[in-house]
Scaffold this motif. Structure first.
Motif, short mmCIF file in Angstrom:
data_model
loop_
_atom_site.label_atom_id
_atom_site.label_comp_id
_atom_site.label_asym_id
_atom_site.label_seq_id
_atom_site.Cartn_x
_atom_site.Cartn_y
_atom_site.Cartn_z
N ALA A 131 14.61 87.07 48.19
CA ALA A 131 15.44 85.94 47.78
C ALA A 131 16.80 86.42 47.28
O ALA A 131 17.83 85.79 47.57
N GLU A 132 16.80 87.51 46.54
CA GLU A 132 18.06 88.06 46.04
C GLU A 132 18.97 88.46 47.21
O GLU A 132 20.15 88.13 47.23
N ASN A 174 18.93 87.34 50.24
CA ASN A 174 19.39 86.13 50.92
C ASN A 174 20.49 85.43 50.13
O ASN A 174 21.43 84.88 50.73
N ASN A 175 20.43 85.45 48.81
CA ASN A 175 21.51 84.87 47.99
C ASN A 175 22.81 85.64 48.19
O ASN A 175 23.88 85.03 48.36
N TYR A 176 22.74 86.97 48.18
CA TYR A 176 23.94 87.78 48.42
C TYR A 176 24.48 87.52 49.82
O TYR A 176 25.69 87.40 50.02
N THR A 199 24.19 84.82 51.72
CA THR A 199 24.82 83.49 51.76
C THR A 199 26.20 83.52 51.14
O THR A 199 27.17 82.98 51.69
N HIS A 200 26.31 84.18 50.00
CA HIS A 200 27.59 84.27 49.30
C HIS A 200 28.62 85.01 50.15
O HIS A 200 29.76 84.56 50.30
N ALA A 255 19.61 89.20 37.93
CA ALA A 255 19.40 88.31 39.06
C ALA A 255 20.74 87.76 39.55
O ALA A 255 21.71 87.66 38.79
N TYR A 256 20.79 87.41 40.83
CA TYR A 256 22.00 86.84 41.43
C TYR A 256 22.38 85.55 40.71
O TYR A 256 21.54 84.71 40.39
N SER A 257 23.67 85.41 40.45
CA SER A 257 24.24 84.12 40.06
C SER A 257 25.56 84.00 40.80
O SER A 257 26.28 84.99 40.99
N GLN A 258 25.88 82.80 41.23
CA GLN A 258 27.09 82.59 42.01
C GLN A 258 28.33 83.01 41.23
O GLN A 258 29.18 83.75 41.74
#
Length: 135
Positions: free
Chosen positions: A8-9, A11-13, A15-16, A104-107
């Protein structure tokens, strides 16, 4: 220690970075992603339980082998000016730029981190004579 979902991490990176214009290839098995951009440095992101390591590599230029001391002095200057990055010369005289982002990822957090990361690249480019050592 917080237990992260590494997939998930990543995938967040991904997407960003896609939002910022990067083309991204995610390799979940290896817990990495490769991001390429037409105007910015390519980035390798390695995910860990505690955060992520970002790496970019510049190939050595014509003077890196001829004037190793001069090259290393400029890399040292880059390290002194850097906010989040560390600059390292490998055995092939290529320059690696690395930075570790914790948690953890945060925008917002990742956006600010990337601003600092890109500012470190800008500071590198402003070092007198560095262009002789990188291709």
């Amino acid at each position: 220690m917080v237990n992260f979902d590494v997939s998930a991490e990543l995938n967040n990176y991904a997407t960003h970075l896609r939002f910022l214009g990067y083309e991204v290839e995610v390799q979940l098995q290896e817990k990495v992603l490769f991001a390429t951009h037409s105007r910015k440095s390519n980035i390798l992101v390695q995910a860990f339980q505690e955060g992520a390591l970002l790496t970019s590599v510049y190939k050595q230029g014509p003077d890196a082998a001829r004037d190793r001391l001069g090259y290393l002095e400029r890399v040292n200057q880059a390290n002194q000016k850097a906010a989040v990055s560390r600059f390292c010369v490998d055995n092939d005289a290529d320059l690696s730029i690395e930075a570790f982002i914790t948690g953890a990822y945060s925008q917002q957090g990742f956006a600010r981190f990337l601003e600092l990361w890109e500012n470190d690249f800008q500071k590198l480019s402003e070092i007198d004579g560095i262009e002789r050592f990188l291709s």
